[in-house]
Design an enzyme around this catalytic site. Structure first.
Site, short mmCIF file in Angstrom:
data_model
loop_
_atom_site.label_atom_id
_atom_site.label_comp_id
_atom_site.label_asym_id
_atom_site.label_seq_id
_atom_site.Cartn_x
_atom_site.Cartn_y
_atom_site.Cartn_z
CE LYS A 168 0.22 -4.64 2.94
NZ LYS A 168 -0.17 -5.97 2.40
CB THR A 218 -0.89 0.00 1.26
OG1 THR A 218 -1.47 1.29 1.44
CG2 THR A 218 -0.09 -0.31 2.53
CG ASP A 219 -1.10 5.01 -0.95
OD1 ASP A 219 -1.66 4.36 -0.04
OD2 ASP A 219 -1.68 5.93 -1.57
CD GLU A 220 -3.42 3.38 4.19
OE1 GLU A 220 -3.38 3.39 5.43
OE2 GLU A 220 -4.46 3.11 3.56
CE1 TYR A 232 -3.16 -2.66 5.72
CE2 TYR A 232 -3.24 -0.31 5.20
CZ TYR A 232 -3.21 -1.63 4.79
OH TYR A 232 -3.24 -1.93 3.44
P1 NAD Z 1 -9.53 -7.39 2.35
O1 NAD Z 1 -9.49 -7.10 3.80
O2 NAD Z 1 -10.76 -7.12 1.57
O3 NAD Z 1 -9.15 -8.93 2.09
C1 NAD Z 1 -8.13 -9.57 2.77
C2 NAD Z 1 -8.26 -11.07 2.53
O4 NAD Z 1 -7.19 -11.73 3.24
C3 NAD Z 1 -9.56 -11.66 3.06
O5 NAD Z 1 -10.12 -12.54 2.09
C4 NAD Z 1 -9.13 -12.43 4.31
O6 NAD Z 1 -9.96 -13.55 4.60
C5 NAD Z 1 -7.71 -12.85 3.95
N1 NAD Z 1 -6.90 -13.09 5.15
C6 NAD Z 1 -6.76 -12.27 6.23
N2 NAD Z 1 -5.97 -12.85 7.15
C7 NAD Z 1 -5.56 -14.04 6.62
C8 NAD Z 1 -4.73 -15.08 7.09
N3 NAD Z 1 -4.15 -15.02 8.29
N4 NAD Z 1 -4.52 -16.16 6.30
C9 NAD Z 1 -5.10 -16.23 5.07
N5 NAD Z 1 -5.93 -15.28 4.59
C10 NAD Z 1 -6.15 -14.20 5.34
O7 NAD Z 1 -8.29 -6.58 1.75
P2 NAD Z 1 -8.12 -5.84 0.36
O8 NAD Z 1 -8.63 -4.48 0.49
O9 NAD Z 1 -8.60 -6.72 -0.72
O10 NAD Z 1 -6.53 -5.75 0.30
C11 NAD Z 1 -5.75 -6.82 -0.25
C12 NAD Z 1 -4.29 -6.45 -0.21
O11 NAD Z 1 -4.05 -5.23 -0.93
C13 NAD Z 1 -3.76 -6.21 1.21
O12 NAD Z 1 -2.46 -6.74 1.29
C14 NAD Z 1 -3.74 -4.69 1.34
O13 NAD Z 1 -2.74 -4.27 2.23
C15 NAD Z 1 -3.41 -4.28 -0.09
N6 NAD Z 1 -3.91 -2.95 -0.49
C16 NAD Z 1 -5.23 -2.61 -0.31
C17 NAD Z 1 -5.68 -1.36 -0.74
C18 NAD Z 1 -7.13 -0.96 -0.60
O14 NAD Z 1 -7.48 0.18 -0.92
N7 NAD Z 1 -8.03 -1.82 -0.18
C19 NAD Z 1 -4.79 -0.46 -1.35
C20 NAD Z 1 -3.46 -0.85 -1.52
C21 NAD Z 1 -3.03 -2.10 -1.10
P1 TYD Z 2 -10.74 4.10 4.43
O1 TYD Z 2 -11.69 3.67 3.37
O2 TYD Z 2 -10.81 3.47 5.77
O3 TYD Z 2 -9.27 3.95 3.80
P2 TYD Z 2 -7.83 4.44 4.38
O4 TYD Z 2 -7.96 4.85 5.77
O5 TYD Z 2 -7.01 3.20 4.22
O6 TYD Z 2 -7.41 5.55 3.47
O7 TYD Z 2 -10.89 5.67 4.64
C1 TYD Z 2 -10.74 6.58 3.56
C2 TYD Z 2 -10.81 7.98 4.14
O8 TYD Z 2 -12.14 8.22 4.64
C3 TYD Z 2 -9.88 8.21 5.33
O9 TYD Z 2 -9.38 9.54 5.29
C4 TYD Z 2 -10.80 8.05 6.55
C5 TYD Z 2 -12.14 8.55 6.04
N1 TYD Z 2 -13.33 7.90 6.63
C6 TYD Z 2 -14.37 8.69 7.14
O10 TYD Z 2 -14.32 9.93 7.10
N2 TYD Z 2 -15.46 8.05 7.67
C7 TYD Z 2 -15.56 6.70 7.73
O11 TYD Z 2 -16.58 6.17 8.25
C8 TYD Z 2 -14.49 5.89 7.18
C9 TYD Z 2 -14.55 4.40 7.22
C10 TYD Z 2 -13.39 6.54 6.64
#
Ligand code: NAD
Ligand code: TYD
Length: 363
Positions: free
Chosen positions: A173, A144-146, A169
């Site tokens: 990562k 992630t970019d975070e 988090y």
């Molecule tokens: P998500 O939370 O929707 O899905 C995570 C999946 O991992 C789930 O299916 C869960 O059951 C599985 N999981 C969790 N713990 C586990 C374990 N111990 N063993 C096996 N499986 C396990 O997450 P997402 O949003 O789809 O993100 C997927 C990946 O992409 C993550 O690594 C996250 O850091 C990265 N990412 C997410 C975003 C975003 O905006 N959502 C952006 C950049 C990177």
């Molecule tokens: P989120 O979807 O949790 O992603 P991330 O924190 O990983 O960027 O949140 C996106 C943005 O929205 C973040 O600045 C937090 C804000 N946010 C709210 O204002 N209200 C909410 O209920 C949630 C879940 C997030």
């Protein structure tokens, strides 16, 4: 079975690929893309099915002959070793993680176990089977970019921005990214990493901003805006992330990192108002009625101000660019949630209610 390496491009033929976290939001889009696009690959989706994992996301491909699901926990070393023994993977795309910042604030431990220990277990297992023949193998870590921390008003995260994670988090990562690079440096494990901005689209768990807002508007519930709503995120449609993952997995250079982003920065409050507008139209409600649900709530602890990604390396070197502009992507997303209300209802009828209550009603 075979594999050809031409320059940096790895062409897999009849390969067995592990995708971890394939039942989650992004993972399910990656699994679908690979299963449909590469009929010669055997795709193994390994997932623990935590609250965020949902096999309903994959019903359209679950019976394909080149797809298998394995329920397993990446924190369990033995389960990971057994899986690698069973399949002899040629490539790994590692997405399994605990992924929600708010949950990492209320309970950091699980983030350390899954995101750090789980990643090390996978690295060790890959090293175990590939160490004598690393050619053509690939361990692709999705991040992630975070990890880069928080930006002020100016500038973009590049691949060389120093790591400065601020939440449990992002710290977990960042730690996993460092370990992946250490295995490349120390053990010559063939790795590649990408760091992506905020994703949105179908199948996202409604703890994250966009599906939460859509669901609350539909149910006439308050829209919780943290702080002043001025935090900025760079949003990318999930299928565009999946297409970037496809390109990086096949054509990325071993040992490199690629940033992925949407060049699409939005202040939370502006994004929420845009969503309100779209929802008013789709639900046939009077213009302005959804905006009345906006409720400012206590800010997230340590809330990162701004994320924005420079993805020019990926575009320049591998030719990737996002396919969808934001308004179309959001409309497509809203349409999906409105036509898949059963998907949402099943999720919010379980533990979600308890989570929501703790997160929003007892702050
Ligand atoms: P998500 O939370 O929707 O899905 C995570 C999946 O991992 C789930 O299916 C869960 O059951 C599985 N999981 C969790 N713990 C586990 C374990 N111990 N063993 C096996 N499986 C396990 O997450 P997402 O949003 O789809 O993100 C997927 C990946 O992409 C993550 O690594 C996250 O850091 C990265 N990412 C997410 C975003 C975003 O905006 N959502 C952006 C950049 C990177
Ligand atoms: P989120 O979807 O949790 O992603 P991330 O924190 O990983 O960027 O949140 C996106 C943005 O929205 C973040 O600045 C937090 C804000 N946010 C709210 O204002 N209200 C909410 O209920 C949630 C879940 C997030």
């Amino acid at each position: 079975m075979g594999m050809a390496e031409t320059g940096n491009k790895i062409e897999f033929m009849k390969r067995t690929i592990l995708i971890t976290g394939g039942a989650g939001f992004i993972g399910s889009h990656v699994v679908r893309r690979f299963v449909n696009k590469y009929p010669d690959y055997l795709i193994i989706n390994a997932d623990k099915l935590t609250y965020a994992g949902n096999l309903e996301n994959l019903t359209d491909i679950e019976n394909k002959t080149n797809y298998r699901f394995e329920k397993m926990d990446i924190v369990n070393k033995q389960q990971v070793l057994d899986l690698f023994k069973k399949y002899h993977f040629d490539g790994v795309i590692h997405l399994a993680a605990e992924s929600h910042v708010d949950r990492s604030i209320t309970g950091p431990d699980e983030f350390v176990f899954t995101n750090i220990v789980g990643t090390v277990n996978l690295l060790n297992a890959a090293l175990g089977i590939w160490k004598d023949q690393p050619e053509g193998k690939r361990f692709y870590h999705i991040s992630t970019d975070e990890v880069y921390g928080s930006l002020g008003a100016e500038g973009l995260f590049t691949e060389t921005t120093p790591y400065d994670p601020k939440s449990p988090y992002s710290a977990s990562k960042a730690s996993s990214d460092h370990l992946v690079r250490a295995y490349k440096n120390t053990f010559k494990l063939p790795v590649v990493i990408s760091n992506c901005s905020n994703n949105y689209g179908p199948n996202q768990f409604p703890e994250k901003l966009i599906p939460l807002v859509i669901n609350n508007i539909r149910n006439n519930k308050p829209i919780p805006v943290y702080g002043k709503g001025e935090n900025i995120r760079d949003w990318l449609f999930v299928e565009d992330h999946a297409s970037a993952i496809d390109i990086i997995f096949h054509s990325g250079k071993t040992g490199e990192t690629y940033n992925i982003g949407g060049e699409n920065e939005w202040k939370n409050i502006d994004l929420i108002k845009l969503l309100c507008n779209i929802m008013d139209k789709k639900l046939g409600r009077q213009s302005g009625s959804s905006e009345k649900l906006i409720t400012y709530v206590k800010d997230r602890a340590g809330h990162d101000m701004r994320y924005a990604i420079d993805s020019s390396k990926l575009t320049r070197e591998l030719g990737w660019s996002p396919s969808l502009d934001f308004e179309h992507g959001l409309e497509k997303t809203v349409d999906w949630y409105l036509t898949n209300q059963k998907w949402m209802e099943r999720i919010i009828s379980g533990d979600y209610e308890k989570y929501y209550d703790q997160q929003y009603n007892k702050r």
